[in-house]
Each structure stands twice: as structure tokens, then as C-alpha cells.
Design a protein around this motif. Structure first.
Motif, PDB file in Angstrom:
ATOM      1  N   VAL A  27      24.763  28.876  54.275  1.00 51.77           N
ATOM      2  CA  VAL A  27      25.857  29.460  54.670  1.00 51.77           C
ATOM      3  C   VAL A  27      25.872  30.958  54.567  1.00 51.77           C
ATOM      4  O   VAL A  27      25.690  31.358  53.344  1.00 51.77           O
ATOM      5  N   ALA A  28      26.033  31.839  55.368  1.00 53.83           N
ATOM      6  CA  ALA A  28      26.104  33.186  55.634  1.00 53.83           C
ATOM      7  C   ALA A  28      27.386  33.764  55.026  1.00 53.83           C
ATOM      8  O   ALA A  28      28.120  33.415  55.553  1.00 53.83           O
ATOM      9  N   LEU A  29      27.437  34.765  53.919  1.00 54.04           N
ATOM     10  CA  LEU A  29      28.608  35.191  53.638  1.00 54.04           C
ATOM     11  C   LEU A  29      28.632  36.758  53.236  1.00 54.04           C
ATOM     12  O   LEU A  29      27.670  37.320  52.842  1.00 54.04           O
ATOM     13  N   THR A  30      29.691  37.477  53.746  1.00 57.05           N
ATOM     14  CA  THR A  30      29.841  38.774  53.487  1.00 57.05           C
ATOM     15  C   THR A  30      31.195  39.107  52.969  1.00 57.05           C
ATOM     16  O   THR A  30      32.007  38.443  53.035  1.00 57.05           O
ATOM     17  N   GLY A  31      31.510  40.358  52.420  1.00 58.01           N
ATOM     18  CA  GLY A  31      32.623  40.732  52.167  1.00 58.01           C
ATOM     19  C   GLY A  31      33.244  39.883  51.125  1.00 58.01           C
ATOM     20  O   GLY A  31      32.512  39.686  49.891  1.00 58.01           O
ATOM     21  N   ALA A  32      34.501  39.623  51.027  1.00 56.68           N
ATOM     22  CA  ALA A  32      34.994  38.898  49.924  1.00 56.68           C
ATOM     23  C   ALA A  32      34.617  37.477  49.741  1.00 56.68           C
ATOM     24  O   ALA A  32      34.556  36.872  48.535  1.00 56.68           O
ATOM     25  N   ASP A  33      34.311  36.618  50.842  1.00 57.41           N
ATOM     26  CA  ASP A  33      33.696  35.587  50.552  1.00 57.41           C
ATOM     27  C   ASP A  33      32.205  35.543  49.595  1.00 57.41           C
ATOM     28  O   ASP A  33      32.184  34.902  48.899  1.00 57.41           O
ATOM     29  N   ALA A  34      31.545  36.611  49.832  1.00 58.32           N
ATOM     30  CA  ALA A  34      30.182  36.893  49.183  1.00 58.32           C
ATOM     31  C   ALA A  34      30.480  37.274  47.759  1.00 58.32           C
ATOM     32  O   ALA A  34      29.822  36.947  46.883  1.00 58.32           O
ATOM     33  N   ARG A  35      31.474  38.002  47.429  1.00 59.02           N
ATOM     34  CA  ARG A  35      31.929  38.310  46.251  1.00 59.02           C
ATOM     35  C   ARG A  35      32.552  37.156  45.615  1.00 59.02           C
ATOM     36  O   ARG A  35      31.923  37.025  44.321  1.00 59.02           O
ATOM     37  N   GLN A  36      33.167  36.179  46.089  1.00 59.81           N
ATOM     38  CA  GLN A  36      33.517  34.847  45.624  1.00 59.81           C
ATOM     39  C   GLN A  36      32.093  34.220  45.324  1.00 59.81           C
ATOM     40  O   GLN A  36      32.207  33.588  43.990  1.00 59.81           O
ATOM     41  N   ALA A  37      31.335  34.126  46.049  1.00 56.84           N
ATOM     42  CA  ALA A  37      30.039  33.259  46.013  1.00 56.84           C
ATOM     43  C   ALA A  37      29.165  33.744  44.657  1.00 56.84           C
ATOM     44  O   ALA A  37      28.467  32.946  44.096  1.00 56.84           O
ATOM     45  N   ARG A  38      29.480  35.049  44.507  1.00 57.40           N
ATOM     46  CA  ARG A  38      28.481  35.894  43.528  1.00 57.40           C
ATOM     47  C   ARG A  38      29.113  35.730  42.156  1.00 57.40           C
ATOM     48  O   ARG A  38      28.496  35.900  41.062  1.00 57.40           O
ATOM     49  N   GLY A  39      30.450  35.397  42.178  1.00 56.93           N
ATOM     50  CA  GLY A  39      31.194  35.421  40.977  1.00 56.93           C
ATOM     51  C   GLY A  39      31.623  34.205  40.653  1.00 56.93           C
ATOM     52  O   GLY A  39      30.559  33.194  40.108  1.00 56.93           O
ATOM     53  N   PRO A  40      33.012  33.826  40.722  1.00 59.47           N
ATOM     54  CA  PRO A  40      33.504  32.576  40.141  1.00 59.47           C
ATOM     55  C   PRO A  40      32.701  31.323  40.984  1.00 59.47           C
ATOM     56  O   PRO A  40      32.619  30.146  40.413  1.00 59.47           O
ATOM     57  N   GLY A  41      32.400  31.695  42.151  1.00 57.95           N
ATOM     58  CA  GLY A  41      31.835  30.412  42.857  1.00 57.95           C
ATOM     59  C   GLY A  41      30.251  30.191  42.802  1.00 57.95           C
ATOM     60  O   GLY A  41      29.851  29.435  43.469  1.00 57.95           O
ATOM     61  N   LEU A  42      29.566  31.010  41.915  1.00 58.19           N
ATOM     62  CA  LEU A  42      28.401  30.817  41.554  1.00 58.19           C
ATOM     63  C   LEU A  42      27.858  29.319  40.960  1.00 58.19           C
ATOM     64  O   LEU A  42      28.540  29.267  39.882  1.00 58.19           O
ATOM     65  N   PRO A  43      27.030  28.681  41.567  1.00 59.41           N
ATOM     66  CA  PRO A  43      26.999  27.355  40.950  1.00 59.41           C
ATOM     67  C   PRO A  43      26.178  27.287  39.498  1.00 59.41           C
ATOM     68  O   PRO A  43      25.105  28.206  39.667  1.00 59.41           O
ATOM     69  N   ALA A  44      26.517  26.892  38.656  1.00 57.41           N
ATOM     70  CA  ALA A  44      25.877  26.914  37.310  1.00 57.41           C
ATOM     71  C   ALA A  44      24.445  26.365  37.105  1.00 57.41           C
ATOM     72  O   ALA A  44      23.733  26.956  36.568  1.00 57.41           O
ATOM     73  N   ARG A  45      24.050  25.327  37.936  1.00 62.67           N
ATOM     74  CA  ARG A  45      22.874  24.960  38.156  1.00 62.67           C
ATOM     75  C   ARG A  45      22.226  25.234  39.361  1.00 62.67           C
ATOM     76  O   ARG A  45      21.426  24.488  39.979  1.00 62.67           O
ATOM     77  N   GLY A  46      22.386  26.372  39.899  1.00 63.14           N
ATOM     78  CA  GLY A  46      21.620  26.969  40.884  1.00 63.14           C
ATOM     79  C   GLY A  46      20.636  27.891  40.744  1.00 63.14           C
ATOM     80  O   GLY A  46      20.638  28.374  39.411  1.00 63.14           O
ATOM     81  N   TRP A  47      19.820  28.361  41.818  1.00 65.01           N
ATOM     82  CA  TRP A  47      18.570  29.301  41.653  1.00 65.01           C
ATOM     83  C   TRP A  47      19.325  30.359  42.380  1.00 65.01           C
ATOM     84  O   TRP A  47      19.815  30.270  43.622  1.00 65.01           O
ATOM     85  N   HIS A  48      19.192  31.672  41.628  1.00 63.97           N
ATOM     86  CA  HIS A  48      19.931  32.649  42.195  1.00 63.97           C
ATOM     87  C   HIS A  48      18.994  34.049  42.258  1.00 63.97           C
ATOM     88  O   HIS A  48      18.093  34.303  41.250  1.00 63.97           O
ATOM     89  N   LEU A  49      19.073  34.936  43.276  1.00 66.83           N
ATOM     90  CA  LEU A  49      18.219  36.037  43.422  1.00 66.83           C
ATOM     91  C   LEU A  49      19.575  37.153  44.056  1.00 66.83           C
ATOM     92  O   LEU A  49      19.647  36.957  45.147  1.00 66.83           O
ATOM     93  N   ILE A  50      20.228  37.637  42.952  1.00 64.59           N
ATOM     94  CA  ILE A  50      21.403  38.524  43.327  1.00 64.59           C
ATOM     95  C   ILE A  50      21.036  40.029  43.105  1.00 64.59           C
ATOM     96  O   ILE A  50      20.642  40.297  42.008  1.00 64.59           O
ATOM     97  N   ARG A  51      21.120  40.876  44.096  1.00 62.64           N
ATOM     98  CA  ARG A  51      20.811  42.268  43.892  1.00 62.64           C
ATOM     99  C   ARG A  51      21.919  43.280  43.974  1.00 62.64           C
ATOM    100  O   ARG A  51      22.925  42.899  44.999  1.00 62.64           O
ATOM    101  N   GLY A  52      22.298  43.913  42.968  1.00 61.34           N
ATOM    102  CA  GLY A  52      23.713  45.010  43.025  1.00 61.34           C
ATOM    103  C   GLY A  52      23.311  45.765  44.425  1.00 61.34           C
ATOM    104  O   GLY A  52      21.995  46.267  44.679  1.00 61.34           O
ATOM    105  N   GLY A  53      24.435  46.352  45.023  1.00 61.46           N
ATOM    106  CA  GLY A  53      24.295  47.213  46.341  1.00 61.46           C
ATOM    107  C   GLY A  53      23.916  46.365  47.478  1.00 61.46           C
ATOM    108  O   GLY A  53      23.932  46.971  48.735  1.00 61.46           O
TER     109      GLY A  53
END
Length: 153
Positions: free
Chosen positions: A90-116
């Protein structure tokens, strides 16, 4: 005679390089170093400052992780997974991406998140032996990354 080798060209490749503003900020370390060497000599100070700026900017760009899809393998930084274990990205941008990076981030997930970097791709993991539920990956072109993952499956 047929060529049985798989296509080794990457379907997708992106270096998650730091933003221009971060590189400018890092480069400002050079003038600070120059001030330290002014008592030694202005030429030495100028050379030391320029060298420090160039070295830091180069190091920040070289250390940036690479996201790529090569053959049937998704590589994100040093991690990799075969695309057959991945669900529909699922490709997300804008508000959906902010939700996925914040409250929607799975606790048991693997993440590579870069600011900017605004875009996010969330890919479910269907491997029963893997404790990771989903991969969350920053991307400047999330639609292209999601399409490459779909093509690799």
C-alpha cells in the motif's frame, strides 16, 4: 542456446539520501572547524574547513540506506525478503502516510523511516515463521516502489 540466468537488473532502486537542508546543516561544520584553525594560518583553516565539509556531506550521502527490488527480492538497507512472502503493498502519502508513520505503525513490524521523506509503503508479511507483521518503508516515489514489489511477486 537459451540464457537461463534471471534478469539481474533492479526493477526499482532508490537511495534515501538526506534532505538538502540536512546536508547544508552538516556542511556548516566546516566553517566552525575553520575558526579553530585560524590561529595556525588562514590557508590551513580554509583547507581544513573545506575538507571537513566535503567529508561529512559525502559520508552522510554514502551512509544513506538503499531501497531496491532486484529479481524477486526486496532489499531495504541491510534487510531483505523474498517477494513471495509479501502481501499487497500500500503506497501512502500526505495524511495517510503520517498516520502510518505514527499511530498506525505496527508494533511488530519492520521499519525504515526517514525524516523529510513524505511517502510510505506498507507491505504485509505473510511468512508464518517470521515474527514481523509488515514492512514500513519510506520512499520518495511510493507508487513506483509498490508497483515494483507487485511485479516481483
Amino acid at each position: 542456446m537459451q540464457n537461463t540466468a534471471t534478469d539481474a537488473r533492479p526493477r526499482y532502486r532508490e537511495r534515501l539520501a538526506p534532505s538538502l537542508w540536512l546536508l547544508v546543516t552538516v556542511a556548516l561544520a566546516g566553517p566552525m572547524v575553520s575558526l579553530i584553525f585560524v590561529p595556525v594560518g588562514s590557508t590551513v583553516a580554509l583547507i581544513a574547513g573545506a575538507a571537513v565539509s566535503a567529508l561529512l556531506v559525502t559520508a552522510f550521502i554514502a551512509a544513506a540506506p538503499v531501497v531496491s527490488v532486484e529479481g524477486t527480492t526486496l532489499r531495504v538497507g541491510r534487510a531483505h525478503i523474498d517477494a513471495r512472502f509479501l502481501g499487497d503493498p500500500v503506497a501512502l502519502t500526505g495524511a495517510d502516510a503520517r498516520q502510518a508513520r505514527g499511530p498506525g505503525l505496527p508494533a511488530r513490524g519492520w521499519h525504515l523511516i526517514r525524516g523529510g521523506i513524505d511517502g510510505i509503503v506498507v507491505v504485509p508479511n505473510s511468512d508464518q515463521d517470521d515474527p514481523v507483521e509488515a514492512w514500513t518503508i519510506s520512499s520518495r516515489t511510493p507508487d513506483r516502489l509498490a508497483a515494483a514489489i507487485r511485479a516481483a511477486r
